[in-house]
Design an enzyme around this catalytic site. Structure first.
Site, mmCIF file in Angstrom:
data_model
loop_
_atom_site.group_PDB
_atom_site.id
_atom_site.type_symbol
_atom_site.label_atom_id
_atom_site.label_comp_id
_atom_site.label_asym_id
_atom_site.label_seq_id
_atom_site.Cartn_x
_atom_site.Cartn_y
_atom_site.Cartn_z
ATOM 1 C CD GLU A 162 -0.284 1.311 3.210
ATOM 2 O OE1 GLU A 162 0.852 1.837 3.187
ATOM 3 O OE2 GLU A 162 -1.287 1.823 3.719
ATOM 4 C CB CYS B 119 -2.540 -5.528 5.659
ATOM 5 S SG CYS B 119 -2.307 -3.932 6.463
ATOM 6 C CG HIS C 231 -2.983 -8.652 8.963
ATOM 7 N ND1 HIS C 231 -1.732 -8.233 8.572
ATOM 8 C CD2 HIS C 231 -3.685 -7.535 9.283
ATOM 9 C CE1 HIS C 231 -1.689 -6.915 8.632
ATOM 10 N NE2 HIS C 231 -2.859 -6.460 9.064
#
Lengths: 387, 131, 346
Positions: free
Chosen positions: C80, C112, C234
């Site tokens: 990103e 992400c 994550h």
């Protein structure tokens, strides 16, 4: 080839000449040279102008015609010579060759640099172009950085110390103190040099020559006609130039400038002289380490022995060999294109006995050593009093 | 100066990966790459040669007064590196917590070198890290 | 089936502590540390960006895999924080590893999880026989708005995976994804910093998607938490992955090796890939690994991975993630600003 002599010299005060521009500097030195030779502008037949970075520093290219015009020499052949910091020495060589060839008689060689019309950061970038732009400057390796890399290696190989390098600055400030044209009239101590601001380790600000404005002009004539202009013609007895790789890392050695030792060897051969015959030398001390290397490259000292000798005072005014009586680039200043020509002006004054407080006794033979970039060009001239 | 893009583009093999050249006649290697062999002149046979990116510090300094484009990274360490292949090259030594000294071993990394203003290109370039 | 044949990771060496950021904003470091489960984060050097991090990870992956870069048929870089809005990081990586020109490449963005999206893409290309090897990279130098909670966590790092069919060190048994349009976190074109929905980023975003994808892959593969030696989720902070692991029935020891955020922060697209790399650093043949990424906006990709014998012969070539994490230099907030190129020079 016929013999050539310097018959007139002119110099501007070096320094931050905020009140005068590029052409004003040329005119100031040009007028002084014309007056010194008691010569008319109309007698000049060719001009060689040395300047390193006028485009980047002032926006002005095509400066040789400007020099000729500013000196009042109309419609003559005028040519710019650019060899970075050795531009002045190279221009002197071209002027010498033109005169020696018999093609022209009276030649003006003028060096100039106007450096204070841009910021220090811009000047640093412009000077960086004297090294390898693509592989050094593009990596942010500045001029002090290149000499610092040489200094570090010299220290590593020969035990040269930062204090010994500082003694070069101390000596040259002593000489500059006695020169009204010098940028700095200030004595410095080894301690002051050592405590000055670090620029590129191990080089500190007092190890570096300054950013300067200034110009120098010499007028050349065939030796056989020289007496018309001066009682003391200064004969150019050797003019030699050599080159090397642009980038520092391609060289055989970082601890000396091979182009300078080759130019010196050829110059001594031309003049049929040896280093011991030299009374005064103006050498290219853009950084203190550069004077240490110069003394070795020119054959005055064996490799690794110059730094101690300088620190011991062997090259101070009127000692064994008087080096950089003008104050050198370090104290007199370093308007890049002017430097090589200024060296010839100083040697002329010394050999004529006109150097005032800084006069070297019985100086008869002098040498100039002018280096471009980190050593990609070197020019050596030897001059001799003839009266 | 405002740079046009081709200047850095044409050097990318060299600036990213230390691709230099080698004379197949005399065996001499070159970085940066060159077209004419210094030893063999016009008889040389120059071919592309990728360097390992490994070597040792031959000399070094710390640039504290940088050119304009390097103001935001100063001070930075630059060195002359003796490559394992022989030729010397100049380059940055990145900070990786180790102390630079003559003889220290290095290897190649890729970092940003300069950026052309707010809207121009980012120029990536080899640098070295101490191992 | 396609599997991982090599990987490379990169974590910048600079760290800033929660205490140092809290000092600037007169916040309680203790509350932040316990609230976010993080003590410090990685900071890139001034001359590092997503492209250099991706390139370094990619170079390491090629060495680890023991293949020629020219054998790679696809490179995808998920981030990103691509250095350019238009000009692919993937092309920079291609040049940096000496791959191409006969390959396909593109940059990906899915907050992400763009790195794991790339992993699925190269699995497909390799699986279908279109290419022999494909490289997927997750790399970021993420930015949190100064003074925002994100500033404590947004960090830098990346990992690259080469997928192929030969000398596989870890077979990817299955993958499953779960995607919805959920406005939990976003950054508009031209904006310097992302915006987020605060507490909305929890239940309806992170937890819903991670649990959704993980349950899908449990069903698809007939597995359960107890079947796995390691699990990587994550990790936007230290707490969310710990909580979601517990909710799904995983034990803390399964999570530990791949849980990096408490000490390096949230490396965004680099987060799940770095966690997986850290697990592969120590995994033994036969070990099973569950990975579920999450990207705001929002979606999750789950992977069931089984470690193969070839991992042992390549292990010494890997630069270990935890070694990089432990080799660090602390900087203060002023240096942090300098490194982020936040000091105005003009």
């Amino acid at each position: 080839m016929r013999d050539v002599a310097i018959v007139g010299v002119g110099l501007t005060k070096f320094g931050e000449r905020y009140e005068v521009g590029l052409r004003g500097l040329m005119a100031e030195a040009g007028l002084a040279a014309l007056q010194d030779a008691k010569i008319s502008s109309k007698e000049i037949e060719a001009a060689y102008a040395s300047i390193m970075a006028s485009g980047r520093l002032t926006g002005q290219e095509h400066v040789a015609a400007l020099l000729a015009d500013q000196m009042g020499a109309k419609n003559i052949a005028a040519t710019r010579i650019e060899n970075a910091c050795a531009s002045g020495g190279s221009a002197l060589m071209q002027g010498y060759l033109a005169c020696a060839s018999g093609m022209v008689d009276i030649v003006a060689v003028g060096g100039v640099e106007k450096m204070t019309d841009v910021t220090g950061s811009e000047a640093t970038t412009a000077l960086g172009g004297a090294g390898d732009q693509e592989w050094e400057l593009a990596q942010g390796i500045t001029f002090p950085g290149l000499y610092a890399l040489m200094a570090r290696r010299h220290m590593h190989e020969y035990g040269t110390t930062e204090e010994q390098m500082a003694s070069v600055a101390v000596k040259n400030h002593e000489n500059g103190y006695k020169n009204k044209y010098a940028q700095f009239h200030k004595l410095v101590t080894v301690d002051e040099v050592m405590k000055s601001k670090m620029i590129a380790d191990p080089l500190k600000v007092f190890d570096c020559s300054p950013i300067s404005d200034g110009a120098a002009v010499v007028i050349l004539a065939p030796l056989e006609k020289a007496k018309k202009y001066t009682d003391t013609p200064i004969k150019i007895v050797a003019s030699a130039q050599a080159s090397d790789t642009l980038g520092l890392s391609d060289r055989d050695s970082l601890t000396g400038i091979k182009a300078a030792s080759i130019a010196a060897k050829n110059a001594f051969a031309q003049a049929k002289l040896e280093p011991k015959d030299i009374d005064i030398a103006e050498v290219h001390d853009c950084f203190t380490i550069a004077e240490v290397m110069a003394m070795e490259d020119l054959g005055f000292y064996k490799k690794g022995e110059a730094a101690k000798a300088i620190a011991d005072g062997e090259t101070r005014l009127n000692s064994k060999l008087s080096v950089n009586t003008s104050g050198g680039l370090k104290a007199c200043g370093h308007p890049v294109g002017a430097t090589g020509v200024k060296q010839a002006v100083e040697v002329t004054w010394q050999l004529r006995g006109e150097a005032g407080d800084r006069q070297v006794k019985d100086a008869e033979i002098g040498l100039t050593h002018n280096v471009g970039g980190s050593g990609a060009t070197a020019v050596v001239h030897i001059m001799r009093r003839t009266n | 100066m405002e740079n046009a893009p081709a200047g850095s583009w044409r050097k990318q093999d060299a600036t990213y990966n230390m691709t230099g050249s080698k004379c197949e006649k005399c065996g001499t290697m070159y970085f940066p790459p060159r077209i004419i062999c210094r030893n063999c002149g016009r008889d040389g046979k120059i071919k592309e040669h990728k360097f390992s990116g490994e070597g040792s510090v031959y000399s070094y300094t710390v640039i504290r007064v940088p050119p304009h484009d390097f103001r935001n990274v100063a001070p930075y360490t630059v060195a002359v590196i003796k490559t394992n292949e022989g030729p010397m090259v100049e380059g940055h030594i990145v900070d990786n917590g180790k102390k630079v000294e003559i003889g220290a071993k290095v290897r190649i990394v890729l970092r940003r070198m300069t950026v052309d203003g707010e809207e121009g290109l980012i120029h990536y370039h080899y640098k070295f890290e101490l191992v | 089936m396609a599997g991982i044949v090599g990987y490379g990771a990169y974590v910048p060496r600079y760290r800033i502590k929660v205490e140092e950021i809290a000092r600037i904003w007169h916040e309680s470091a203790g509350h932040t540390k316990s609230g976010l489960g993080i003590t410090e984060k990685s900071v890139p050097a001034t001359d590092e960006d997503t492209g250099t991090i991706a390139s370094e990870a990619a170079r390491r992956a090629v060495i680890h895999a023991g293949i020629e870069a020219s054998e790679i048929g696809a490179i995808y870089v998920g981030s990103e924080s691509h250095p350019y809005a238009v000009k692919p990081t993937a092309a920079t990586v291609t040049q940096a590893i000496g791959a191409g020109p006969n390959l396909t490449a593109a940059d990906l963005e899915f907050a992400c999880k763009a790195g794991t999206a790339g992993l699925q893409m190269v699995m497909g290309l390799v699986g279908s026989g279109m290419i022999n090897y494909g490289m997927a990279i997750g790399s970021d130098t993420s930015q949190g708005r100064p003074g925002d909670a994100l500033e404590y966590t947004a960090s830098a790092g990346g990992a690259a995976f080469i997928v192929g069919k030969k000398d596989v060190i870890a077979e990817i048994i299955a993958t499953a994804s779960y995607t919805t349009d959920t406005p939990d976190f976003w950054r508009r074109e031209g904006a310097s910093f992302p915006s987020h929905g605060g507490r909305f980023t929890g239940e309806h975003a992170y937890f819903k998607h991670i649990i959704g994808a993980t349950k899908l892959i449990f069903e698809k593969t007939g597995t359960k938490p107890g079947d796995f030696d390691f699990v990587v989720f994550h990790q936007p902070n230290g707490k969310f992955p710990t909580n979601v692991a517990a909710m799904l029935g995983f034990k803390p020891e399964q999570l530990k090796q791949g849980l990096l955020t408490p000490v390096i922060g949230n490396t965004y697209s680099g987060a799940s890939p770095l966690g997986l790399a850290a697990v592969l650093d120590v995994a033994k043949p036969g070990n099973k690994i569950m990975v579920t990424s999450f990207g705001s906006g929002a979606g999750s990709d789950s992977f069931v991975i089984e470690v193969k014998d070839a991992i042992e012969s390549k292990r010494q070539r890997a630069i270990k993630v935890w070694d990089m994490i432990n080799d660090k230099t602390y900087i203060d907030y002023a240096m942090y600003l300098k490194n982020n190129r936040s000091i105005k020079m003009r």
